[in-house]
Design an enzyme around this catalytic site. Structure first.
Site, PDB file in Angstrom:
ATOM      1  N   GLY A  11      34.656  43.673  30.741  1.00  0.00           N
ATOM      2  CA  GLY A  11      34.372  43.084  32.053  1.00  0.00           C
ATOM      3  C   GLY A  11      35.370  43.565  33.087  1.00  0.00           C
ATOM      4  O   GLY A  11      36.584  43.391  32.914  1.00  0.00           O
ATOM      5  N   GLY A  13      35.276  42.493  36.265  1.00  0.00           N
ATOM      6  CA  GLY A  13      35.173  41.553  37.389  1.00  0.00           C
ATOM      7  C   GLY A  13      36.582  41.083  37.752  1.00  0.00           C
ATOM      8  O   GLY A  13      37.572  41.782  37.514  1.00  0.00           O
ATOM      9  N   PHE A  14      36.673  39.873  38.300  1.00  0.00           N
ATOM     10  CA  PHE A  14      37.973  39.391  38.779  1.00  0.00           C
ATOM     11  C   PHE A  14      38.990  39.243  37.646  1.00  0.00           C
ATOM     12  O   PHE A  14      40.144  39.649  37.786  1.00  0.00           O
ATOM     13  CB  PHE A  14      37.800  38.051  39.506  1.00  0.00           C
ATOM     14  CG  PHE A  14      37.194  38.210  40.865  1.00  0.00           C
ATOM     15  CD1 PHE A  14      37.961  38.640  41.930  1.00  0.00           C
ATOM     16  CD2 PHE A  14      35.845  37.964  41.081  1.00  0.00           C
ATOM     17  CE1 PHE A  14      37.415  38.802  43.196  1.00  0.00           C
ATOM     18  CE2 PHE A  14      35.285  38.117  42.343  1.00  0.00           C
ATOM     19  CZ  PHE A  14      36.067  38.544  43.401  1.00  0.00           C
ATOM     20  N   VAL A  79      28.603  45.513  26.038  1.00  0.00           N
ATOM     21  CA  VAL A  79      29.065  44.973  24.754  1.00  0.00           C
ATOM     22  C   VAL A  79      27.988  44.035  24.229  1.00  0.00           C
ATOM     23  O   VAL A  79      27.488  43.172  24.957  1.00  0.00           O
ATOM     24  CB  VAL A  79      30.424  44.265  24.930  1.00  0.00           C
ATOM     25  CG1 VAL A  79      30.778  43.450  23.691  1.00  0.00           C
ATOM     26  CG2 VAL A  79      31.499  45.299  25.205  1.00  0.00           C
ATOM     27  N   GLU A 175      26.442  28.745  52.349  1.00  0.00           N
ATOM     28  CA  GLU A 175      26.817  29.954  53.110  1.00  0.00           C
ATOM     29  C   GLU A 175      25.572  30.778  53.435  1.00  0.00           C
ATOM     30  O   GLU A 175      25.412  31.303  54.532  1.00  0.00           O
ATOM     31  CB  GLU A 175      27.823  30.777  52.302  1.00  0.00           C
ATOM     32  CG  GLU A 175      29.169  30.053  52.194  1.00  0.00           C
ATOM     33  CD  GLU A 175      30.278  30.889  51.579  1.00  0.00           C
ATOM     34  OE1 GLU A 175      29.966  31.751  50.734  1.00  0.00           O
ATOM     35  OE2 GLU A 175      31.444  30.685  51.940  1.00  0.00           O
ATOM     36  N   ASP A 304      35.078  32.938  34.089  1.00  0.00           N
ATOM     37  CA  ASP A 304      33.880  32.087  34.056  1.00  0.00           C
ATOM     38  C   ASP A 304      33.330  31.852  32.663  1.00  0.00           C
ATOM     39  O   ASP A 304      32.566  30.912  32.442  1.00  0.00           O
ATOM     40  CB  ASP A 304      32.758  32.733  34.886  1.00  0.00           C
ATOM     41  CG  ASP A 304      32.933  32.505  36.372  1.00  0.00           C
ATOM     42  OD1 ASP A 304      33.986  31.975  36.769  1.00  0.00           O
ATOM     43  OD2 ASP A 304      32.019  32.866  37.137  1.00  0.00           O
ATOM     44  N   GLN A 320      39.893  32.771  41.643  1.00  0.00           N
ATOM     45  CA  GLN A 320      41.331  32.558  41.437  1.00  0.00           C
ATOM     46  C   GLN A 320      41.664  32.213  39.990  1.00  0.00           C
ATOM     47  O   GLN A 320      42.660  32.678  39.444  1.00  0.00           O
ATOM     48  CB  GLN A 320      41.821  31.418  42.351  1.00  0.00           C
ATOM     49  CG  GLN A 320      42.226  31.875  43.727  1.00  0.00           C
ATOM     50  CD  GLN A 320      43.332  32.926  43.684  1.00  0.00           C
ATOM     51  OE1 GLN A 320      44.228  32.885  42.849  1.00  0.00           O
ATOM     52  NE2 GLN A 320      43.244  33.903  44.565  1.00  0.00           N
TER      53      GLN A 320
END
Ligand SMILES: Cc1cc2nc3c(=O)[nH]c(=O)nc-3n(C[C@H](O)[C@H](O)[C@H](O)COP(=O)(O)OP(=O)(O)OC[C@H]3O[C@@H](n4cnc5c(N)ncnc54)[C@H](O)[C@@H]3O)c2cc1C
Length: 436
Positions: A11, A13-14, A79, A175, A304, A320
């Site tokens: 991954g 991502g963040f 994966v 949003e 997550d 975060q």
């Protein structure tokens, strides 16, 4: 033969990217595997869906981000499983399946996808908002609705075509609803002849009693008032019973619409199934205080897809948390490899939350601070620019925002069918031809 420690990160991502960057000076062989070739800044996906930004302004190839990091190899692949005993992950790519990649340490940061709360049949009519493809699909759907309405001679059809429904009033739904309202009321209003884009109906639906439930009641109320001022209909307290080709049914009432977008729940990646380990009710891997999987100190799960409780409450699925956990996992691996004292248990430092509601308005909550309005919006813009992956993205997005703010013009209002498909309806017309 290489004697370097093998660290596999799944991954980009963040969480995964933060871990990889924190390991940049390690004498190790790091492999980062992602099924996408890019790191995606998900918090701005709604701006692609509402034409403010282009896809290229919120995503960067992972390979580019890590180009100077000589100890890290980036692999494009999915994966599909893990063998904890043999210490390898199985990777499938375009032409090979289940290739084993060995590790000494494994960091799983495979994130989450959207969940239809057991109603997977909704997916066909209400696309989610998780990837670039999702955002472009929503943008297509929204812009196509206006084109269809303009081409439609029968004015009684215009209302359904110009009704947009967003299911889920969390930060993404709010949003998106705000940005959509600005798009239809300000940007499109002078460009159509047969229809009045400002008459478009935007409906935001959620089963929760208020919008933005992670925020305080005061900010939630401010956000709702702002949405209503922008002309968004906010329907709370009822879950959606049905979504089909004709719209939705909520609290027994049918709302006809051609454009329904799902901005509600999330479901974690199948990391828990690969590991055959304990998960929480949502399917997130229950991890220990050092972010490792029980009995496997070499396997870390972050972001997550992990379930970590602090003060009796699970940490939220936000960027975060993923970044801080990614960095912590890297720090612990570093201490184990170098024999230095390990860090204490992981602890999350909550810097606060923000959400934008239309042009020049945001809500911000950080500790005891709760503010809404233009100042909060400026802070939101500054913080989001800071967290974009590269300086070219930061500059590009900043200029686009200033341009959009001043002129009202959007970055990309293109309808792009990426599969090279024919215009909507063409296939059906061809099928219908012989019968006619
Ligand atoms: C629309 C939207 C808006 C959001 N807004 C905010 C916000 O304003 N503020 C905030 O803090 N958070 C926000 N979030 C949440 C935030 O984006 C996530 O919490 C964060 O991305 C989690 O980081 P992660 O590393 O766990 O997962 P991700 O960043 O999702 O990264 C997971 C990576 O794993 C890869 N991957 C998944 N499965 C596999 C596999 N089997 N094989 C290979 N690669 C795989 C994916 O391609 C992806 O690159 C938002 C999320 C969404 C969807």
């Amino acid at each position: 033969m290489s004697t370097k420690t093998k660290i596999v990160i799944v991954g980009g991502g963040f969480g995964g990217l933060a871990a990889a960057k924190a390991l940049k000076n390690m004498f190790a062989e790091i492999t980062l595997i992602d099924r996408a070739n890019h790191h995606l800044f998900q918090p701005l996906l709604y701006q692609v869906a509402t034409s403010v930004l282009t896809p290229g302004q919120i995503a960067t190839p992972i390979r580019t981000i890590l180009r100077k990091q000589k100890n890290t190899t980036v692999i494009l692949g999915e994966v599909t499983g893990i063998d904890k005993e043999r210490k390898c992950v199985f990777v499938s790519d375009a032409d090979r399946e289940g290739v084993p990649v060995a590790y000494d340490y494994l960091i799983l940061a495979t994130g989450a996808t959207h969940s239809y709360f057991g109603h997977n049949e909704f997916a066909e009519y209400a696309p989610g908002m998780k990837s670039l493809a999702d955002a472009v699909a929503s943008r297509n759907k929204i812009l196509e609705a206006f084109e269809q309405a303009e081409a439609e001679e029968d004015p009684s059809r215009h209302r359904d075509l110009l009704t947009f429904i967003l299911v889920g009033a969390g930060p993404t739904g709010v949003e998106m609803a705000g940005a959509l309202a600005v798009l239809v009321r300000n940007v499109l209003k002078s460009e159509f002849r047969r229809i009045d884009p400002t008459s478009a109906r935007i409906v935001l639906v959620d089963m929760a009693p208020r919008v933005l439930t992670p925020f305080s009641e005061k900010l939630s109320k401010a956000a709702k008032q702002r949405l209503e001022k922008l002309g968004v209909e906010v329907r709370l307290g009822h879950s959606v019973d049905q979504i089909d080709a004709h719209g939705i049914v909520v609290a027994g009432e049918r709302i006809a619409s051609n454009t329904v977008i799902w901005t509600a729940g999330v479901a974690p990646s199948p990391a828990g199934k690969w590991l055959k380990t304990e998960t929480d009710r949502a399917g997130r891997v229950r991890i220990q205080k050092d972010l490792t999987v029980p009995d496997h100190p070499e396997i870390f799960v972050v972001g997550d897809t992990a379930s970590f409780e602090e003060n009796g409450k699970p940490l939220p699925g936000v960027a975060q948390v993923a970044m801080q956990q990614g960095r912590y996992a890297a720090k612990l691996i570093h201490s184990r490899m170098t024999g230095t004292p390990p860090p204490g248990p992981f602890s999350y430092f909550d810097k606060g939350s923000m959400a934008v509601v239309g042009k020049g308005f945001a809500v911000l909550q950080s500790g005891k601070v709760q503010v809404s309005g233009f100042g909060a919006w400026l802070t939101w813009a500054f913080v989001h620019l800071q967290f974009l992956a590269t300086s070219s993205l930061r500059l590009g997005v900043f200029l686009q925002w200033v341009w959009t703010y001043v002129t009202g013009q959007r970055g990309s209002r293109l309808i792009v069918n990426h599969h090279g498909s024919e215009p909507r309806g063409a296939a059906e017309r061809q099928v219908a031809k012989p019968a006619a």
